[in-house]
Design a protein around this motif. Structure first.
Motif, PDB file in Angstrom:
ATOM      1  N   UNK A  12       0.824  -1.214   0.000  1.00  0.00           N
ATOM      2  CA  UNK A  12       0.000   0.000   0.000  1.00  0.00           C
ATOM      3  C   UNK A  12       0.853   1.256   0.000  1.00  0.00           C
ATOM      4  N   UNK A  13       1.992   1.209   0.689  1.00  0.00           N
ATOM      5  CA  UNK A  13       2.894   2.365   0.681  1.00  0.00           C
ATOM      6  C   UNK A  13       3.438   2.611  -0.723  1.00  0.00           C
ATOM      7  N   UNK A  14       3.879   1.529  -1.355  1.00  0.00           N
ATOM      8  CA  UNK A  14       4.455   1.662  -2.690  1.00  0.00           C
ATOM      9  C   UNK A  14       3.416   2.214  -3.666  1.00  0.00           C
ATOM     10  N   UNK A  15       2.205   1.694  -3.609  1.00  0.00           N
ATOM     11  CA  UNK A  15       1.157   2.180  -4.526  1.00  0.00           C
ATOM     12  C   UNK A  15       0.854   3.651  -4.287  1.00  0.00           C
ATOM     13  N   UNK A  16       0.814   4.028  -3.031  1.00  0.00           N
ATOM     14  CA  UNK A  16       0.509   5.417  -2.707  1.00  0.00           C
ATOM     15  C   UNK A  16       1.590   6.348  -3.264  1.00  0.00           C
ATOM     16  N   UNK A  17       2.845   5.965  -3.080  1.00  0.00           N
ATOM     17  CA  UNK A  17       3.956   6.790  -3.580  1.00  0.00           C
ATOM     18  C   UNK A  17       3.896   6.878  -5.104  1.00  0.00           C
ATOM     19  N   UNK A  18       3.648   5.754  -5.733  1.00  0.00           N
ATOM     20  CA  UNK A  18       3.638   5.729  -7.205  1.00  0.00           C
ATOM     21  C   UNK A  18       2.451   6.527  -7.748  1.00  0.00           C
ATOM     22  N   UNK A  19       1.288   6.343  -7.142  1.00  0.00           N
ATOM     23  CA  UNK A  19       0.114   7.111  -7.612  1.00  0.00           C
ATOM     24  C   UNK A  19       0.343   8.612  -7.460  1.00  0.00           C
ATOM     25  N   UNK A  20       0.925   9.004  -6.324  1.00  0.00           N
ATOM     26  CA  UNK A  20       1.136  10.428  -6.083  1.00  0.00           C
ATOM     27  C   UNK A  20       2.153  10.977  -7.098  1.00  0.00           C
ATOM     28  N   UNK A  21       3.219  10.223  -7.317  1.00  0.00           N
ATOM     29  CA  UNK A  21       4.277  10.691  -8.225  1.00  0.00           C
ATOM     30  C   UNK A  21       3.771  10.772  -9.661  1.00  0.00           C
ATOM     31  N   UNK A  22       3.131   9.719 -10.124  1.00  0.00           N
ATOM     32  CA  UNK A  22       2.681   9.688 -11.521  1.00  0.00           C
ATOM     33  C   UNK A  22       1.457  10.576 -11.728  1.00  0.00           C
ATOM     34  N   UNK A  23       0.690  10.782 -10.659  1.00  0.00           N
ATOM     35  CA  UNK A  23      -0.475  11.637 -10.792  1.00  0.00           C
ATOM     36  C   UNK A  23      -0.119  13.091 -11.017  1.00  0.00           C
ATOM     37  N   UNK A  24       1.008  13.522 -10.437  1.00  0.00           N
ATOM     38  CA  UNK A  24       1.346  14.938 -10.559  1.00  0.00           C
ATOM     39  C   UNK A  24       2.414  15.217 -11.605  1.00  0.00           C
TER      40      UNK A  24
ATOM     41  N   UNK B 192      10.121  12.465 -13.742  1.00  0.00           N
ATOM     42  CA  UNK B 192       9.854  11.799 -12.461  1.00  0.00           C
ATOM     43  C   UNK B 192      10.917  12.132 -11.420  1.00  0.00           C
ATOM     44  N   UNK B 193      12.095  12.522 -11.887  1.00  0.00           N
ATOM     45  CA  UNK B 193      13.205  12.721 -10.965  1.00  0.00           C
ATOM     46  C   UNK B 193      13.489  14.203 -10.768  1.00  0.00           C
ATOM     47  N   UNK B 194      13.378  14.643  -9.525  1.00  0.00           N
ATOM     48  CA  UNK B 194      13.720  16.030  -9.205  1.00  0.00           C
ATOM     49  C   UNK B 194      15.241  16.193  -9.276  1.00  0.00           C
ATOM     50  N   UNK B 195      15.703  17.415  -9.597  1.00  0.00           N
ATOM     51  CA  UNK B 195      17.162  17.648  -9.619  1.00  0.00           C
ATOM     52  C   UNK B 195      17.830  17.264  -8.300  1.00  0.00           C
ATOM     53  N   UNK B 196      17.102  17.450  -7.195  1.00  0.00           N
ATOM     54  CA  UNK B 196      17.691  17.111  -5.886  1.00  0.00           C
ATOM     55  C   UNK B 196      17.964  15.604  -5.788  1.00  0.00           C
ATOM     56  N   UNK B 197      17.084  14.791  -6.401  1.00  0.00           N
ATOM     57  CA  UNK B 197      17.302  13.345  -6.357  1.00  0.00           C
ATOM     58  C   UNK B 197      18.490  12.949  -7.237  1.00  0.00           C
TER      59      UNK B 197
ATOM     60  N   UNK C   5      14.629   5.082  -0.747  1.00  0.00           N
ATOM     61  CA  UNK C   5      14.145   6.387  -1.181  1.00  0.00           C
ATOM     62  C   UNK C   5      12.832   6.264  -1.959  1.00  0.00           C
ATOM     63  N   UNK C   6      11.786   6.983  -1.544  1.00  0.00           N
ATOM     64  CA  UNK C   6      10.543   6.972  -2.340  1.00  0.00           C
ATOM     65  C   UNK C   6      10.763   7.449  -3.773  1.00  0.00           C
ATOM     66  N   UNK C   7      11.665   8.386  -3.966  1.00  0.00           N
ATOM     67  CA  UNK C   7      11.927   8.888  -5.329  1.00  0.00           C
ATOM     68  C   UNK C   7      12.508   7.787  -6.207  1.00  0.00           C
ATOM     69  N   UNK C   8      13.360   6.952  -5.633  1.00  0.00           N
ATOM     70  CA  UNK C   8      13.923   5.843  -6.410  1.00  0.00           C
ATOM     71  C   UNK C   8      12.860   4.793  -6.689  1.00  0.00           C
ATOM     72  N   UNK C   9      12.001   4.541  -5.720  1.00  0.00           N
ATOM     73  CA  UNK C   9      10.929   3.561  -5.938  1.00  0.00           C
ATOM     74  C   UNK C   9      10.043   3.983  -7.109  1.00  0.00           C
ATOM     75  N   UNK C  10       9.627   5.225  -7.120  1.00  0.00           N
ATOM     76  CA  UNK C  10       8.685   5.681  -8.145  1.00  0.00           C
ATOM     77  C   UNK C  10       9.351   5.801  -9.501  1.00  0.00           C
TER      78      UNK C  10
END
Lengths: 188, 68
Positions: free
Chosen positions: A7-19, B24-29, A182-187
């Motif tokens: 659920x955490x992974x899905x939430x992070x991915x939805x938020x990242x790809x949604x915006x 998908x990747x911010x410059x900070x990342x 890192x959530x950024x790496x996951x997404x």
């Protein structure tokens, strides 16, 4: 060891790809030849987020039904729809509502009547058994915390003799734990 | 359940420069990766591959994926 629950992974991915937004074709231009991008809606090209060109290797034929797992804004779904023609069908599946909306708008803008975009999970594909000829996917399988489940679902929806063409990321050396957490790496 | 003819038909190294193309990747990342990853991996962080495969023409004796 997984660093994120499902659920955490899905939430992070939805938020990242949604915006996510983009006004650059840099990703698409890295993987698709110009002739493939001609005629596609700019919004689909600019939001190409994949890591390859799986449709090129899918050997699609007119009349086939293709499923695009994790279709994002639809670039591979649209290319598949063009390849299978009006007697075939391309189905895009994505779990992010914003991407589903974008893919639907891009399919309409492309004037393709053989595209269907569905909202759903690749771990629980909302299609019946043996209902598609080909499954493509582009940079999406790595996002799942249950990859074997995705592959089992892929096999379930494929007809006997069906084909898959999957573009994705692999490592030949481990990443540092700080990256894996890192959530950024996951997404990404 | 299973696949036949599994083949890697494309394999390409992706480095930090490639990641900067992705919104998908911010410059900070990217900066974080540049700091944490050894310099020799900056040009080859991951590999993008394309894999093709085929579902067999007939179910295997152990395939129960289509059982009711």
């Amino acid at each position: 060891m997984p660093y994120f629950r499902d659920d955490e992974a899905r939430s992070i991915i939805r938020e990242t790809y949604g915006r996510v937004s983009s006004e650059s074709a840099a990703v698409a231009e890295a993987f698709y030849p110009p002739e493939d991008l001609e005629g596609l809606p700019r919004a689909a090209v600019d939001l190409a987020l994949g890591v390859g060109h799986p449709v090129r290797h899918a050997a699609l034929r007119p009349g086939e039904t293709v499923l695009d797992l994790g279709c994002d804004a639809g670039i591979d779904t649209l290319l598949a729809a063009q390849a299978v023609g009006s007697s075939g069908k391309a189905i895009g599946l994505d779990m992010t509502r914003e991407m589903v909306g974008r893919a639907r708008r891009n399919a309409a803008a492309a004037g393709l009547g053989n595209v269907e975009i569905r909202e759903g999970l690749m771990e629980e594909i909302p299609l019946s058994d043996a209902s598609v000829d080909v499954v493509v996917s582009n940079g999406v399988l790595n996002l799942s915390t249950r990859k074997s489940r995705v592959l089992a679902e892929t096999a379930r929806v494929l007809r006997l003799g069906g084909r898959v063409s999957i573009a994705d990321l692999v490592l030949d050396q481990a990443l540092p734990e700080d990256v894996l957490k890192s959530p950024a790496a996951l997404a990404g | 359940m299973g696949f036949d003819g599994i083949e890697v038909v494309e394999r390409k190294a992706l480095g930090l420069g490639d990641l900067t193309r992705y919104p998908l990747f911010a410059p900070e990342f990217i900066d974080f990766l540049r700091r944490i990853m050894p310099p020799q991996r900056h040009a080859q962080l991951v590999f993008s591959i394309v894999v093709t495969a085929r579902k067999p023409d007939s179910p295997s004796p152990t395939d129960h994926s289509h059982d009711p």
